[in-house]
Design a protein around this motif. Structure first.
Motif, mmCIF file in Angstrom:
data_model
loop_
_atom_site.group_PDB
_atom_site.id
_atom_site.type_symbol
_atom_site.label_atom_id
_atom_site.label_comp_id
_atom_site.label_asym_id
_atom_site.label_seq_id
_atom_site.Cartn_x
_atom_site.Cartn_y
_atom_site.Cartn_z
ATOM 1 N N ARG A 216 0.847 -1.195 0.000
ATOM 2 C CA ARG A 216 0.000 0.000 0.000
ATOM 3 C C ARG A 216 0.879 1.240 0.000
ATOM 4 O O ARG A 216 1.822 1.347 0.802
ATOM 5 N N MET A 217 0.621 2.168 -0.898
ATOM 6 C CA MET A 217 1.432 3.364 -1.008
ATOM 7 C C MET A 217 0.557 4.584 -1.244
ATOM 8 O O MET A 217 -0.574 4.481 -1.736
ATOM 9 N N THR A 218 1.079 5.744 -0.863
ATOM 10 C CA THR A 218 0.382 7.008 -1.045
ATOM 11 C C THR A 218 1.281 7.975 -1.807
ATOM 12 O O THR A 218 2.465 8.124 -1.470
ATOM 13 N N VAL A 219 0.726 8.598 -2.825
ATOM 14 C CA VAL A 219 1.425 9.636 -3.579
ATOM 15 C C VAL A 219 0.661 10.937 -3.391
ATOM 16 O O VAL A 219 -0.550 10.993 -3.629
ATOM 17 N N SER A 220 1.365 11.980 -2.959
ATOM 18 C CA SER A 220 0.736 13.274 -2.704
ATOM 19 C C SER A 220 1.379 14.345 -3.570
ATOM 20 O O SER A 220 2.577 14.293 -3.877
ATOM 21 N N ALA A 221 0.573 15.334 -3.948
ATOM 22 C CA ALA A 221 1.059 16.483 -4.707
ATOM 23 C C ALA A 221 0.802 17.748 -3.904
ATOM 24 O O ALA A 221 -0.223 17.858 -3.221
ATOM 25 N N PRO A 222 1.699 18.716 -3.964
ATOM 26 C CA PRO A 222 1.432 19.992 -3.309
ATOM 27 C C PRO A 222 0.327 20.741 -4.048
ATOM 28 O O PRO A 222 0.079 20.491 -5.232
ATOM 29 N N LEU A 223 -0.329 21.621 -3.352
ATOM 30 C CA LEU A 223 -1.321 22.473 -4.009
ATOM 31 C C LEU A 223 -0.585 23.475 -4.887
ATOM 32 O O LEU A 223 0.377 24.111 -4.442
ATOM 33 N N ALA A 224 -1.010 23.597 -6.144
ATOM 34 C CA ALA A 224 -0.346 24.512 -7.072
ATOM 35 C C ALA A 224 -0.340 25.937 -6.520
ATOM 36 O O ALA A 224 -1.243 26.340 -5.782
ATOM 37 N N ALA A 225 0.679 26.707 -6.886
ATOM 38 C CA ALA A 225 0.894 28.030 -6.293
ATOM 39 C C ALA A 225 -0.300 28.955 -6.484
ATOM 40 O O ALA A 225 -0.687 29.682 -5.553
ATOM 41 N N ASP A 226 -0.924 28.949 -7.679
ATOM 42 C CA ASP A 226 -2.041 29.856 -7.909
ATOM 43 C C ASP A 226 -3.256 29.469 -7.076
ATOM 44 O O ASP A 226 -3.950 30.331 -6.517
ATOM 45 N N PHE A 227 -3.510 28.162 -6.955
ATOM 46 C CA PHE A 227 -4.607 27.660 -6.124
ATOM 47 C C PHE A 227 -4.309 27.967 -4.653
ATOM 48 O O PHE A 227 -5.164 28.450 -3.894
ATOM 49 N N SER A 228 -3.080 27.707 -4.237
ATOM 50 C CA SER A 228 -2.685 27.940 -2.852
ATOM 51 C C SER A 228 -2.828 29.398 -2.458
ATOM 52 O O SER A 228 -3.213 29.727 -1.333
#
Length: 262
Positions: A216-228
């Motif tokens: 079991r693995m999790t891949v996460s992405a940061p919130l894009a700068a414009d959205f953030s």
């Protein structure tokens, strides 16, 4: 360069920016940039998309590094073994939690990724959601003297094309920046206030069994700068402790915020 979130000898996950197609499609015949080709050139080998992510949506995008792995990942999506978490800013205040169970007709692009045969009729479609934060702004956008918006976490159980966008429209809480299913006046208000001209929808996390090891693995992405930046200016960053968020608001946007809320 496309940001790589995870890579081994079997699969690769990237952070797809908004306004980038996954692959060539007749629905956007004049587009010349595609994640498949960009990533192939970047890592020097063929990649095979395991699922779709709308052109306007940013976030986690998975590829197999060979056709068999991509096929296995695709089957995991179909079998609902992959848990996806999305974040969106919507018009209005939806319920604190809920489940949208609303059948959707399959669209043409489904055939381009999964074969030529598209089932006829509406397909079962479910999306779970959780409201994370709300705000009421002193904007007369519709007929009311103020406008309500919410930050929402979403988990699509099925995977129909534009499912989250269509489901949120169905419950009268369309996503801000959605030019197809949203409200143009609210989209324009956000563009003017925050300088953001994109769909405010992002896939920030996927949890799934590795297609080879089963781990079991999790891949996460940061919130894009414009959205953030929008999230920060609406004072919602504190609600996102479970996500990878970093943000330094530009001075120009701080000035815009003061003009809005005065």
């Amino acid at each position: 360069m496309l940001p790589i979130l995870f890579q081994d000898e079997h699969l690769i996950a990237i952070h797809k920016p908004s306004d980038l197609l996954v692959h060539r499609t007749s629905l956007d015949a004049y587009e010349t940039r595609f994640a498949v080709q960009l990533l192939r050139d970047q890592i020097g080998q063929h990649v095979y998309p395991a699922h779709r992510l709308d052109k306007a949506t940013s976030g986690v995008l998975l590829f197999g590094l060979n056709p068999n792995v991509a096929r296995t990942l695709s089957m995991q999506f179909t079998a609902r073994e992959i848990h996806k978490q999305y974040l969106a800013i919507v018009r209005g205040w939806p319920s604190e939690t809920g489940s949208i169970d609303h059948p959707l007709e399959l669209r043409k692009d489904d055939a381009e990724l999964f074969g030529d045969e598209v089932p006829k009729g509406a397909q079962a479609s479910q999306t779970e959601f959780r409201r994370l934060a709300t705000i009421e702004l002193p904007w007369t956008v519709d007929k009311y003297p103020s406008s309500r918006y919410a930050l929402v976490e979403l988990n699509p159980i099925t995977g129909r094309r534009h499912q989250i966008r269509r489901h949120l429209k169905h419950i009268s809480h369309p996503i801000i920046g959605d030019s197809t299913y949203g409200k143009g006046n609210h989209n324009r208000a956000f563009a003017q206030a925050f300088g953001v001209n994109r769909l405010l929808l992002a896939c920030l996390k996927m949890t799934f069994p590795h297609p080879i090891s089963g781990q079991r693995m999790t891949v996460s992405a940061p919130l894009a700068a414009d959205f953030s930046r929008v999230v920060a200016e609406l004072a919602w960053l504190g609600t996102l402790t479970d996500y990878n968020i970093s943000h330094e608001p530009p001075q120009a946007n701080q000035n815009r915020q003061r003009q809005i809320f005065v």
